[in-house]
Design an enzyme around this catalytic site. Structure first.
Site, mmCIF file in Angstrom:
data_model
loop_
_atom_site.group_PDB
_atom_site.id
_atom_site.type_symbol
_atom_site.label_atom_id
_atom_site.label_comp_id
_atom_site.label_asym_id
_atom_site.label_seq_id
_atom_site.Cartn_x
_atom_site.Cartn_y
_atom_site.Cartn_z
ATOM 1 N N GLU A 1 133.976 35.182 200.948
ATOM 2 C CA GLU A 1 133.672 36.386 200.230
ATOM 3 C C GLU A 1 132.224 36.698 200.127
ATOM 4 O O GLU A 1 131.415 36.565 199.222
ATOM 5 C CB GLU A 1 134.222 36.795 198.808
ATOM 6 C CG GLU A 1 135.676 36.595 198.849
ATOM 7 C CD GLU A 1 136.176 37.000 197.384
ATOM 8 O OE1 GLU A 1 137.544 37.432 197.509
ATOM 9 O OE2 GLU A 1 135.651 36.787 196.346
ATOM 10 N N GLU B 1 143.780 35.743 200.648
ATOM 11 C CA GLU B 1 143.934 35.736 198.905
ATOM 12 C C GLU B 1 144.577 37.268 198.791
ATOM 13 O O GLU B 1 144.251 38.081 199.530
ATOM 14 C CB GLU B 1 142.585 36.018 198.269
ATOM 15 C CG GLU B 1 141.868 34.447 197.947
ATOM 16 C CD GLU B 1 140.677 34.607 196.975
ATOM 17 O OE1 GLU B 1 140.756 35.692 196.312
ATOM 18 O OE2 GLU B 1 139.888 33.925 197.162
#
Length: 454
Positions: A173, A355
């Site tokens: 991320e 995720e």
């Protein structure tokens, strides 16, 4: 709501589709000051008044550092093919560079060996937000040298673990820790500065490229990817100001990292802003070939104009009539489907969902059971959306659920539970939730179907 099993028109997933769960070091390990680990920027961030809900810290977290055999046994019981975890940079290099901490390396040796013995493939993420504090004090990601420090750290991990680990992610991320760390003060290192934000974007991209090269050189046959948090950015309301805010946030959130890494260029507005920081040859250093695109996705983002913000945009609100899954995040399975298709068309690369999951305030009932029907309902509709994307042509090769355990959820502390396994943070006791059984059953049926025994 249609269950996946009620949709026979959707094609089966690949025979080698990978089912897994994800965690990260700072969120579960604890042992923050044990066995030579150095402090990270998150250890400092958690000591800032008001920075984390309830003043929570990752000092103990799930105590995974001591209880990892129990957690591997839970994964084996779940039936996953793979486990995505991160290495704590300050646990293996307490000051970020220089002296190596053998005790920290030995912990990951034990974990990797335990996973392999359980028949679970380790997927190792090199960076999940926990920059060593000593490197931050030297300038951190705002300093170009940090890309080289990261490359040296990646080389240490590759040499130590590359004989047993084939699947590697450079970062988790990128957009989240750069934007929230250097432009919006929601995460470590809690800086608000346009110049440092731009520098961090470019230097992290350089670090990614250097990390890919290190892994290629030191791990024969490595499968290398990077993990991006991507969500459609929509204006909170349809005004020119909000549309402009959404367009700029889209560049910072969705395009600032995958575009240079996979297409060799920054998006237009960001490219102009970054021009002073880009040296000759930098884009070639960033755009190194990778094997898969890691997608973290929960739902779309709503943007609004905010003249007081660092970049003139702020976080807006989802439509009030949109259902949410217990933590104020609206449920948009069609946005998940569309994001998978957008990635497939824009980057033409295999995708792994690294995720996806659902938060809540789950607690044991009077019998000690933890029932979380909201999570099961969420996973049902998002799994269907994944299959719809595959049917439309997206090359999706795996799904990792966030998360195995309730854990330290950054600014939310311990109040926001995403785990398949409930953790009593006072005692460390693990209790599989109803969603644990749902996911175990889903995996078992998928494996039976692909082996022809269903």
């Amino acid at each position: 709501m249609n269950r996946i099993d009620d949709a026979p028109s959707l094609p089966p997933l690949r025979p080698d589709f990978v089912w897994g769960v994800s965690t990260s070091a700072y969120q579960i390990e604890g042992a923050a000051a044990e066995d030579g680990r150095g402090p990270s920027i998150w250890d400092r961030h958690c000591r800032i008044a008001g920075a984390v809900h309830n003043g929570d810290t990752g000092d103990v977290a799930c105590d995974h550092y001591h209880r990892w055999p129990e957690d591997v046994a839970l994964m084996r019981r779940l039936g996953v093919d793979a486990y995505r975890f991160s290495v704590s940079w300050p646990r293996v290099l307490p000051r970020g560079r220089g002296a190596v901490n053998e005790a920290g390396l030995a912990f990951y040796d034990r974990l990797i060996d335990g996973l392999l013995e359980a028949g679970i493939e380790p997927w190792l993420c090199l960076y999940h937000w926990d920059l060593p504090l000593a490197l931050h004090e030297l300038g951190g990601w705002a300093r170009r040298d940090c890309a080289g420090w990261y490359a040296d750290y990646a080389a240490l991990c590759a040499k130590r673990f590359g004989d047993r680990v084939r699947r590697w992610a450079t970062f988790n991320e990128f957009s989240v820790f750069t934007l929230f760390g250097y432009a919006i003060p929601w995460a470590a290192p809690r800086i608000v500065d346009r110049d440092q934000h731009l520098r961090a974007i470019h230097h992290v991209n350089l670090a990614h490229g250097a990390g890919v090269d290190v892994l290629r050189a030191l791990v024969p046959g490595a499968s290398v990817g990077a993990i991006h948090n991507r969500q459609a950015v929509r204006p909170e309301s349809d005004t020119p100001e909000n549309r402009a805010a959404a367009a700029l946030l889209d560049e910072h959130w969705n395009l600032a990292f995958p575009d240079p890494q996979l297409l060799g260029h920054y998006p237009p507005r960001l490219a102009a802003a970054l021009e002073p920081y880009v040296a000759a040859g930098d884009m070639a250093r960033i755009a190194r070939p990778v094997d898969w695109f890691g997608l973290n996705h929960y739902g779309p983002i709503f943007a609004k104009a905010d003249p007081a913000g660092t970049w003139g945009y702020g976080w807006g609100e989802a439509p009030p009539d949109q259902p949410d899954h217990g933590v104020g995040w609206a449920i948009f399975p069609e946005a998940f489907r569309d994001e998978l298709l957008t990635i497939a068309r824009r980057y033409r690369i295999p995708i792994v969902v690294t995720e996806n999951g659902c938060g809540g305030s789950d607690a044991p009932d009077a019998t000690g059971a933890v029932n979380d029907p909201h999570r099961i309902a969420y996973l049902e509709v998002y799994q269907r959306a994944l299959r719809e994307a595959v049917a439309a042509g997206a090359d999706v090769r795996g799904f990792f659920l966030w998360s195995l355990l309730d854990n330290f959820e950054w600014g939310s502390g311990y109040g926001n539970r995403f785990g398949l396994v409930h953790v009593d943070f006072a005692t460390g006791r693990r209790t599989p939730k109803a969603s644990f059984r749902w996911y175990a059953d889903r995996i078992a049926r998928e494996k039976a179907a692909r082996s022809g025994t269903a």
